[in-house]
Design an enzyme around this catalytic site. Structure first.
Site, PDB file in Angstrom:
ATOM      1  N   CYS A 275       0.769  -1.360   0.031  1.00  0.00           N
ATOM      2  CA  CYS A 275       0.030   0.011  -0.115  1.00  0.00           C
ATOM      3  C   CYS A 275       0.914   1.240   0.086  1.00  0.00           C
ATOM      4  O   CYS A 275       0.774   2.043  -0.833  1.00  0.00           O
ATOM      5  CB  CYS A 275      -0.857   0.100   1.216  1.00  0.00           C
TER       6      CYS A 275
HETATM    7  N1  LIG Z   1      -2.594  -6.197   1.788  1.00  0.00           N
HETATM    8  C1  LIG Z   1      -3.121  -5.051   2.474  1.00  0.00           C
HETATM    9  O1  LIG Z   1      -2.412  -4.889   3.514  1.00  0.00           O
HETATM   10  C2  LIG Z   1      -3.867  -4.327   1.722  1.00  0.00           C
HETATM   11  C3  LIG Z   1      -4.756  -3.169   2.570  1.00  0.00           C
HETATM   12  C4  LIG Z   1      -5.588  -2.607   2.055  1.00  0.00           C
HETATM   13  C5  LIG Z   1      -5.690  -2.585   0.460  1.00  0.00           C
HETATM   14  N2  LIG Z   1      -5.226  -3.436  -0.102  1.00  0.00           N
HETATM   15  C6  LIG Z   1      -5.680  -3.292  -1.438  1.00  0.00           C
HETATM   16  O2  LIG Z   1      -6.423  -4.529  -1.956  1.00  0.00           O
HETATM   17  C7  LIG Z   1      -6.134  -5.201  -3.170  1.00  0.00           C
HETATM   18  C8  LIG Z   1      -5.727  -6.546  -3.082  1.00  0.00           C
HETATM   19  O3  LIG Z   1      -4.675  -6.490  -2.142  1.00  0.00           O
HETATM   20  P1  LIG Z   1      -4.146  -8.067  -1.514  1.00  0.00           P
HETATM   21  O4  LIG Z   1      -3.075  -7.566  -0.417  1.00  0.00           O
HETATM   22  O5  LIG Z   1      -5.293  -8.795  -0.854  1.00  0.00           O
HETATM   23  O6  LIG Z   1      -3.668  -8.622  -2.941  1.00  0.00           O
HETATM   24  P2  LIG Z   1      -3.088 -10.231  -2.916  1.00  0.00           P
HETATM   25  O7  LIG Z   1      -1.988 -10.368  -3.894  1.00  0.00           O
HETATM   26  O8  LIG Z   1      -2.900 -10.872  -1.659  1.00  0.00           O
HETATM   27  O9  LIG Z   1      -4.320 -11.183  -3.409  1.00  0.00           O
HETATM   28  C9  LIG Z   1      -4.806 -10.849  -4.704  1.00  0.00           C
HETATM   29  C10 LIG Z   1      -5.512 -12.001  -5.278  1.00  0.00           C
HETATM   30  O10 LIG Z   1      -6.181 -11.797  -6.483  1.00  0.00           O
HETATM   31  C11 LIG Z   1      -5.849 -13.080  -7.352  1.00  0.00           C
HETATM   32  N3  LIG Z   1      -6.087 -12.512  -8.940  1.00  0.00           N
HETATM   33  C12 LIG Z   1      -5.368 -11.700  -9.450  1.00  0.00           C
HETATM   34  N4  LIG Z   1      -5.906 -11.425 -10.740  1.00  0.00           N
HETATM   35  C13 LIG Z   1      -7.224 -11.943 -10.572  1.00  0.00           C
HETATM   36  C14 LIG Z   1      -8.325 -12.273 -11.501  1.00  0.00           C
HETATM   37  N5  LIG Z   1      -8.389 -11.893 -12.831  1.00  0.00           N
HETATM   38  N6  LIG Z   1      -9.302 -12.991 -11.094  1.00  0.00           N
HETATM   39  C15 LIG Z   1      -9.406 -13.464  -9.933  1.00  0.00           C
HETATM   40  N7  LIG Z   1      -8.358 -13.631  -9.241  1.00  0.00           N
HETATM   41  C16 LIG Z   1      -7.349 -12.933  -9.472  1.00  0.00           C
HETATM   42  C17 LIG Z   1      -4.456 -13.283  -7.090  1.00  0.00           C
HETATM   43  O11 LIG Z   1      -4.202 -14.580  -7.502  1.00  0.00           O
HETATM   44  C18 LIG Z   1      -4.548 -13.220  -5.741  1.00  0.00           C
HETATM   45  O12 LIG Z   1      -4.764 -14.209  -4.828  1.00  0.00           O
HETATM   46  C19 LIG Z   1      -5.090  -4.169  -3.767  1.00  0.00           C
HETATM   47  O13 LIG Z   1      -5.711  -3.106  -4.377  1.00  0.00           O
HETATM   48  C20 LIG Z   1      -4.442  -3.750  -2.408  1.00  0.00           C
HETATM   49  O14 LIG Z   1      -3.939  -2.296  -2.568  1.00  0.00           O
HETATM   50  C21 LIG Z   1      -4.497  -4.143   0.490  1.00  0.00           C
END
Ligand SMILES: NC(=O)c1ccc[n+]([C@@H]2O[C@H](COP(=O)([O-])OP(=O)(O)OC[C@H]3O[C@@H](n4cnc5c(N)ncnc54)[C@H](O)[C@@H]3O)[C@@H](O)[C@H]2O)c1
Length: 452
Positions: A275
């Site tokens: 982030c």
């Molecule tokens: N990790 C954090 O602390 C956090 C906090 C707040 C916001 N976010 C936001 O949330 C969003 C997700 O982050 P995250 O940390 O969960 O990411 P992550 O990489 O842990 O998980 C994302 C998942 O999406 C899947 N994926 C990718 N493309 C896909 C598709 N076309 N169809 C289906 N699945 C698909 C991936 O395989 C993965 O399992 C991002 O925008 C991030 O900025 C993350």
């Protein structure tokens, strides 16, 4: 409210709505589990077969989600995972939680959102609610997501409902987790925000509705830019304090006794995680398209991005007191995850520090109880590193130990007692020992350094 919206609201209230979460990562899996715990049936859709297999076998792979929760929901028949978007036909709500990384040029990489939304669009049907959760620039929901979904002929706000709600999860935070972090929700229309609020309100304690998807998108970027800028400020203060022989940690600790108008941020080896190093650049990219040059974001990025170089300078300075060079020195990196007590390596500043030390000829090893392996594709050296089997009793073999992540499991006293030099970038070592060099703090006395 239209009959279609009223019917969905009723399904949400009675937990009859079939919920779906696209992207089962750090954000998506906890959300799917909360929806399941709230009484819904939740289906996770992900492209990663390992994640699908884990959920189907009742296993969690996210540290904040207990395996017992996943198993209980599987046994109750309220949680499923699949790679097949055809399931969208059967779902009433979908939350999109796919990654939003930056390209090398620091431009937003929207490919994950676009591909997930295109896959959903193939099975879009009247009466469904789509909520985007991925962090992104203001305008994504109505400029990118809405047109793809409306290309089906269905109209947002009339035939289906569209909202944006930023995720605020803080991995590893024992107090605040998905269910008790207030959720900001912005909808395309009043019905969209009402439906999305009802869905989230069934699983999350506090809902904060806002007037539009763009406000909701901007809220998240303000929050993360606020952190990036304040961390940049305190990192600059650390560089200043280093030059002026003042202890920045003591300064921040004393300043935070002010009961109003101050919030403590701490310096460190650089930004990490999915982030803070990334999201502000989504905002600056979008602002530049409107002809606005956001200077705070760029400046903070510049200072925070320079911290790994400063850490390497500090290591060189410490080795210099022993008439040693980085080239050829045995250096142990303590902690490679981007923050304490988690396993997340994304954007970790440890990767930069290791890369810079490797380029300068250091022999690098690392320890991290949460990260057994650093893969070659994650750092500039391009070869795999495995965590060393090192602990109290054999820290003395290194020329220098560099604390990058202050995991609770590390035995700091043994490091100080056994190793000639420690560079501490987190103020993890409270003892003021002569062999400890702290980031943003005065040097130990010269005479204390010659302890052989
Ligand atoms: N990790 C954090 O602390 C956090 C906090 C707040 C916001 N976010 C936001 O949330 C969003 C997700 O982050 P995250 O940390 O969960 O990411 P992550 O990489 O842990 O998980 C994302 C998942 O999406 C899947 N994926 C990718 N493309 C896909 C598709 N076309 N169809 C289906 N699945 C698909 C991936 O395989 C993965 O399992 C991002 O925008 C991030 O900025 C993350």
């Amino acid at each position: 409210m239209s009959a279609l919206a009223a019917a969905l609201l009723q399904k949400i209230k009675t937990r009859q709505a079939r919920t779906g979460v696209v992207g089962l990562g750090y954000v998506g899996l906890p959300l799917a589990v909360e929806l399941g715990k709230a009484g819904f049936h939740a289906t996770g859709i992900d492209l990663d077969p390992r994640k699908i297999a884990a959920v189907q076998e009742g296993r969690s792979y996210i540290p904040d989600v207990p395996t017992s929760d996943v198993r209980a929901l599987r046994e109750a028949g309220r949680l499923d995972a699949t790679a097949e978007f055809a399931i969208v036909k059967e779902l009433d709500t979908i939350n999109i939680c796919v990654p939003t990384p930056l390209r090398k040029t620091k431009d937003p990489d929207m490919s994950y959102i676009v591909s997930a939304v295109e896959a959903i669009a193939k099975h879009l049907h009247p009466g469904i609610l789509i909520c985007l959760e991925s962090t992104t620039y203001p305008g994504t929901t109505d400029e990118v997501v809405q047109p793809i979904l409306e290309a089906t002929g269905l109209k947002a706000g009339r035939d289906f409902f569209l909202a944006f709600s930023p995720e605020r999860v803080d991995p590893g935070n024992p107090t605040f987790q998905t269910h008790n972090v207030p959720k900001v929700v912005g909808g395309l229309t009043p019905a969209c925000v009402e439906l999305a609020s009802a869905l989230y309100g069934s699983a999350i304690e506090t809902i904060v509705p806002v007037s539009s998807t763009r406000v909701a998108e901007m809220v998240k970027l303000l929050e993360n830019t606020f952190r990036a800028v304040n961390i940049g400020l305190v990192n600059e203060l650390a560089l200043m304090c280093d030059r002026m022989d003042i202890d920045v940690w003591e300064v921040v600790d004393a300043a935070k006794t002010k009961p109003f108008g101050f919030m403590a941020f701490y310096p460190g080896p650089g930004l990490g995680g999915h982030c803070i190093p990334i999201d502000p650049f989504y905002l600056s990219w979008k602002a530049k398209q409107s002809g606005f040059d956001p200077r705070f974001i760029e400046l903070a990025g510049h200072i925070n991005g320079g911290m790994p170089h400063y850490v390497v300078d500090k290591i060189a300075e410490a080795l210099n007191t022993k008439r040693k060079a980085i080239n050829g020195s045995k250096i142990l990196i303590a902690g490679v995850a981007y923050k304490r007590d988690i396993d997340d390596m994304r954007e970790s500043p440890a990767l930069d520090v290791i890369g810079l030390l490797h380029e300068r000829g250091a022999q690098i090893s690392y320890i991290d109880p949460h990260v057994p392996e650093v893969h070659g594709h994650e750092w500039s050296g391009r070869f795999d590193l495995r965590a060393a089997d090192v602990g109290p009793g054999n820290f003395g073999q290194y020329d220098c130990i560099v604390i990058i992540t202050d995991h609770k499991a590390f035995v700091y006293d043994a490091m100080v007692a056994e190793c000639d030099l420690i560079v501490d970038t987190r103020n993890a070592i409270k003892q003021r020992a002569g062999n400890v060099f702290r980031l943003g703090a005065p040097h130990p006395q010269e005479e204390a350094l010659t302890r052989n």
